[in-house]
Design a protein around this motif. Structure first.
Motif, short mmCIF file in Angstrom:
data_model
loop_
_atom_site.label_atom_id
_atom_site.label_comp_id
_atom_site.label_asym_id
_atom_site.label_seq_id
_atom_site.Cartn_x
_atom_site.Cartn_y
_atom_site.Cartn_z
N GLN A 5 36.32 2.94 -14.07
CA GLN A 5 35.17 2.05 -13.82
C GLN A 5 34.31 1.92 -15.07
O GLN A 5 33.84 0.83 -15.40
CB GLN A 5 34.33 2.57 -12.64
CG GLN A 5 34.96 2.29 -11.29
CD GLN A 5 35.20 0.81 -11.08
OE1 GLN A 5 36.36 0.38 -11.01
NE2 GLN A 5 34.16 0.02 -11.01
N ALA A 6 34.09 3.04 -15.77
CA ALA A 6 33.30 2.99 -17.00
C ALA A 6 33.97 2.07 -18.02
O ALA A 6 33.31 1.30 -18.72
CB ALA A 6 33.13 4.39 -17.58
N HIS A 7 35.29 2.14 -18.08
CA HIS A 7 36.06 1.29 -18.98
C HIS A 7 35.79 -0.19 -18.67
O HIS A 7 35.54 -0.99 -19.57
CB HIS A 7 37.54 1.62 -18.79
CG HIS A 7 38.41 1.23 -19.94
ND1 HIS A 7 39.45 2.01 -20.36
CD2 HIS A 7 38.41 0.15 -20.75
CE1 HIS A 7 40.05 1.42 -21.38
NE2 HIS A 7 39.44 0.29 -21.63
N LEU A 8 35.82 -0.54 -17.38
CA LEU A 8 35.56 -1.92 -16.98
C LEU A 8 34.13 -2.35 -17.31
O LEU A 8 33.89 -3.47 -17.76
CB LEU A 8 35.84 -2.10 -15.50
CG LEU A 8 37.30 -1.95 -15.07
CD1 LEU A 8 37.41 -2.02 -13.55
CD2 LEU A 8 38.17 -3.00 -15.74
N VAL A 9 33.18 -1.46 -17.09
CA VAL A 9 31.77 -1.77 -17.39
C VAL A 9 31.60 -2.00 -18.89
O VAL A 9 30.89 -2.91 -19.31
CB VAL A 9 30.85 -0.64 -16.87
CG1 VAL A 9 29.44 -0.81 -17.39
CG2 VAL A 9 30.86 -0.60 -15.35
N LEU A 10 32.27 -1.17 -19.69
CA LEU A 10 32.17 -1.34 -21.14
C LEU A 10 32.81 -2.65 -21.60
O LEU A 10 32.30 -3.29 -22.52
CB LEU A 10 32.82 -0.15 -21.86
CG LEU A 10 32.03 1.14 -21.78
CD1 LEU A 10 32.87 2.31 -22.28
CD2 LEU A 10 30.73 1.04 -22.57
N LEU A 11 33.91 -3.04 -20.96
CA LEU A 11 34.52 -4.34 -21.29
C LEU A 11 33.55 -5.48 -21.01
O LEU A 11 33.45 -6.43 -21.79
CB LEU A 11 35.81 -4.53 -20.51
CG LEU A 11 37.01 -3.74 -20.99
CD1 LEU A 11 38.18 -3.90 -20.01
CD2 LEU A 11 37.42 -4.15 -22.38
N ASP A 12 32.83 -5.37 -19.89
CA ASP A 12 31.84 -6.39 -19.54
C ASP A 12 30.67 -6.35 -20.52
O ASP A 12 30.18 -7.40 -20.95
CB ASP A 12 31.35 -6.18 -18.10
CG ASP A 12 30.37 -7.25 -17.68
OD1 ASP A 12 30.72 -8.45 -17.79
OD2 ASP A 12 29.26 -6.89 -17.26
N ALA A 13 30.23 -5.15 -20.88
CA ALA A 13 29.09 -5.01 -21.80
C ALA A 13 29.41 -5.60 -23.17
O ALA A 13 28.53 -6.14 -23.84
CB ALA A 13 28.71 -3.54 -21.94
N LYS A 14 30.67 -5.52 -23.56
CA LYS A 14 31.10 -6.06 -24.86
C LYS A 14 30.71 -7.53 -24.99
O LYS A 14 30.32 -7.98 -26.06
CB LYS A 14 32.61 -5.90 -25.00
CG LYS A 14 33.20 -6.55 -26.23
CD LYS A 14 34.70 -6.51 -26.20
CE LYS A 14 35.18 -7.53 -25.22
NZ LYS A 14 36.23 -8.39 -25.58
N ASN A 15 30.77 -8.26 -23.88
CA ASN A 15 30.44 -9.69 -23.91
C ASN A 15 28.95 -9.96 -24.05
O ASN A 15 28.55 -11.10 -24.25
CB ASN A 15 30.97 -10.37 -22.65
CG ASN A 15 32.47 -10.34 -22.58
OD1 ASN A 15 33.14 -10.46 -23.60
ND2 ASN A 15 33.01 -10.16 -21.40
N LYS A 16 28.14 -8.93 -23.94
CA LYS A 16 26.69 -9.10 -24.05
C LYS A 16 26.14 -8.60 -25.38
O LYS A 16 24.95 -8.69 -25.62
CB LYS A 16 26.01 -8.35 -22.90
CG LYS A 16 26.42 -8.90 -21.54
CD LYS A 16 25.89 -8.07 -20.42
CE LYS A 16 26.41 -8.65 -19.10
NZ LYS A 16 26.25 -7.76 -18.00
#
Length: 112
Positions: A75-86
């Motif tokens: 889940q942290a991995h997915l959150v970090l992937l999303d954060a990358k776009n910000k």
């Protein structure tokens, strides 16, 4: 200079996430092997099933805890992937070879 610092930071985080994921999976394999050895040892010694059962329960609890930790890291991995776009400077960057998660032998690098 700032863009390079952002890329280096992102690379360091990505590398550490992969290292933690790999460590958890290695520990899961070791715990599974320990469970198997505990059961085999009980069988070989011919003692009652209740002998050592508490230890087996504790190992099973540790295994369950690591399974939960593995899921949390996913889940942290997915959150970090999303954060990358910000994060300015990372929106156009990718890490790895474009797969969902590059193989552990892959070199992580920033590409434009």
């Amino acid at each position: 200079m700032r863009k390079q610092l952002i890329e280096q930071s992102a690379h360091a985080v990505a590398s550490q996430v992969r290292a933690v994921e790999d460590s958890i999976e290695a520990a899961l394999m070791e715990l599974a092997e320990l469970q198997s050895r505990l059961i085999r040892a009980r069988s070989c010694t011919g003692v009652a099933v209740s002998t050592g059962h508490e230890a087996l329960e504790e190992v099973a609890g540790a295994l369950n805890g690591l399974v939960a930790a593995r899921g949390r890291m996913g889940q942290a991995h997915l959150v970090l992937l999303d954060a990358k776009n910000k994060i300015p400077g990372l929106r156009t960057e990718a890490f790895g070879d474009g797969m969902e998660c590059p193989p552990s032998t892959a070199q992580l690098r920033a590409v434009s």
